[in-house]
Motif scaffolding. Sequence first.
Motif, short mmCIF file in Angstrom:
data_model
loop_
_atom_site.label_atom_id
_atom_site.label_comp_id
_atom_site.label_asym_id
_atom_site.label_seq_id
_atom_site.Cartn_x
_atom_site.Cartn_y
_atom_site.Cartn_z
N UNK A 266 7.27 -14.51 -94.52
CA UNK A 266 7.56 -14.84 -95.93
C UNK A 266 9.02 -15.27 -96.14
N UNK A 267 9.96 -14.62 -95.43
CA UNK A 267 11.36 -15.00 -95.59
C UNK A 267 11.61 -16.42 -95.07
N UNK A 268 10.97 -16.74 -93.98
CA UNK A 268 11.12 -18.07 -93.40
C UNK A 268 10.56 -19.13 -94.34
N UNK A 269 9.39 -18.88 -94.90
CA UNK A 269 8.77 -19.82 -95.83
C UNK A 269 9.66 -19.99 -97.06
N UNK A 270 10.21 -18.88 -97.56
CA UNK A 270 11.09 -18.93 -98.72
C UNK A 270 12.33 -19.78 -98.40
N UNK A 271 12.90 -19.60 -97.22
CA UNK A 271 14.05 -20.38 -96.79
C UNK A 271 13.71 -21.88 -96.76
N UNK A 272 12.60 -22.22 -96.12
CA UNK A 272 12.20 -23.63 -96.04
C UNK A 272 11.98 -24.21 -97.43
N UNK A 273 11.35 -23.44 -98.29
CA UNK A 273 11.08 -23.91 -99.65
C UNK A 273 12.38 -24.12 -100.42
N UNK A 274 13.30 -23.19 -100.28
CA UNK A 274 14.57 -23.30 -101.02
C UNK A 274 15.40 -24.50 -100.57
N UNK A 275 15.17 -24.95 -99.34
CA UNK A 275 15.91 -26.11 -98.83
C UNK A 275 15.10 -27.41 -98.93
N UNK A 276 13.98 -27.34 -99.63
CA UNK A 276 13.20 -28.54 -99.90
C UNK A 276 12.35 -29.04 -98.75
N UNK A 277 12.10 -28.20 -97.77
CA UNK A 277 11.29 -28.63 -96.63
C UNK A 277 9.78 -28.51 -96.87
N UNK A 278 9.40 -27.76 -97.85
CA UNK A 278 7.97 -27.60 -98.15
C UNK A 278 7.60 -28.48 -99.33
N UNK A 279 7.17 -29.66 -99.02
CA UNK A 279 6.81 -30.63 -100.06
C UNK A 279 5.40 -30.40 -100.59
N UNK A 280 4.52 -29.95 -99.71
CA UNK A 280 3.12 -29.74 -100.11
C UNK A 280 2.79 -28.27 -100.02
N UNK A 281 2.07 -27.81 -101.00
CA UNK A 281 1.64 -26.41 -101.02
C UNK A 281 0.25 -26.29 -100.39
N UNK A 282 -0.01 -25.12 -99.86
CA UNK A 282 -1.33 -24.85 -99.28
C UNK A 282 -2.39 -24.87 -100.37
N UNK A 283 -3.49 -25.48 -100.08
CA UNK A 283 -4.61 -25.45 -101.01
C UNK A 283 -5.24 -24.07 -100.98
N UNK A 284 -5.89 -23.71 -102.05
CA UNK A 284 -6.52 -22.39 -102.16
C UNK A 284 -7.56 -22.19 -101.06
N UNK A 285 -8.30 -23.23 -100.69
CA UNK A 285 -9.32 -23.08 -99.65
C UNK A 285 -8.70 -22.75 -98.30
N UNK A 286 -7.53 -23.30 -98.02
CA UNK A 286 -6.85 -22.99 -96.77
C UNK A 286 -6.26 -21.59 -96.79
N UNK A 287 -5.76 -21.18 -97.92
CA UNK A 287 -5.19 -19.84 -98.03
C UNK A 287 -6.26 -18.78 -97.85
N UNK A 288 -7.46 -19.01 -98.34
CA UNK A 288 -8.53 -18.02 -98.18
C UNK A 288 -8.98 -17.94 -96.73
N UNK A 289 -8.93 -19.05 -96.00
CA UNK A 289 -9.31 -19.00 -94.59
C UNK A 289 -8.28 -18.20 -93.80
N UNK A 290 -7.03 -18.16 -94.29
CA UNK A 290 -6.00 -17.36 -93.64
C UNK A 290 -6.38 -15.88 -93.69
N UNK A 291 -6.96 -15.42 -94.78
CA UNK A 291 -7.39 -14.02 -94.91
C UNK A 291 -8.53 -13.73 -93.93
N UNK A 292 -9.47 -14.67 -93.83
CA UNK A 292 -10.58 -14.49 -92.88
C UNK A 292 -10.04 -14.43 -91.45
N UNK A 293 -9.04 -15.27 -91.16
CA UNK A 293 -8.44 -15.27 -89.83
C UNK A 293 -7.77 -13.92 -89.55
N UNK A 294 -7.11 -13.37 -90.54
CA UNK A 294 -6.45 -12.07 -90.38
C UNK A 294 -7.49 -10.98 -90.13
#
Length: 169
Positions: free
Chosen positions: A1-29
């Motif tokens: 989470x800290x790494x993602x926050x860092x990338x976001x604060x420096x403008x490296x994250x232009x696209x956000x994860x879609x909800x369908x991809x985020x839910x598959x992350x939970x299944x993967x976990x």
Amino acid sequence: PQFVEYLDSHGFLKKRLRASLASSDRRMRDTFDEAWFYVMVQDVPDDETLSPAIEREALVRARSSWPLSLILAQYYQLRNDPRVDDLARQFADGAAAEPDTGRLAKFYDDVNDAAVDIMMHCRPHVEALIMPVLADRFLVDGAELRRRAQKKVERSVRSTKTGKDKVRT
């Protein structure tokens, strides 16, 4: 989470994860956690036990995981623990409802091996419950499984007698 926050604060994250991809992350976990606990239980030497924290968490996760229920039933059978029956029932219910034949095939060898151990220790009514599931979902021959279980019991009795004889001499 800290790494993602860092990338976001420096403008490296232009696209956000879609909800369908985020839910598959939970299944993967969940899949990872199931596999991790499965291996942790499976790798405990016969003369050792799980740590209480891992055992508690594995039992909670086994409520929704038939493979974990199976391997825990085998673990408890080897330690003459009465929880074998409940976990064998849990395994049967979960495996009977499993829609993924690939997942059933993936665990075939472990089911085939663990079923012999479980049958040696579970009550007859539990055996009667799991046998149709083993036959239907895993194509395991009940008569062959009983024969293997009986053979294993006989070997165990023989080795116990041999061990006692050695102690006396």
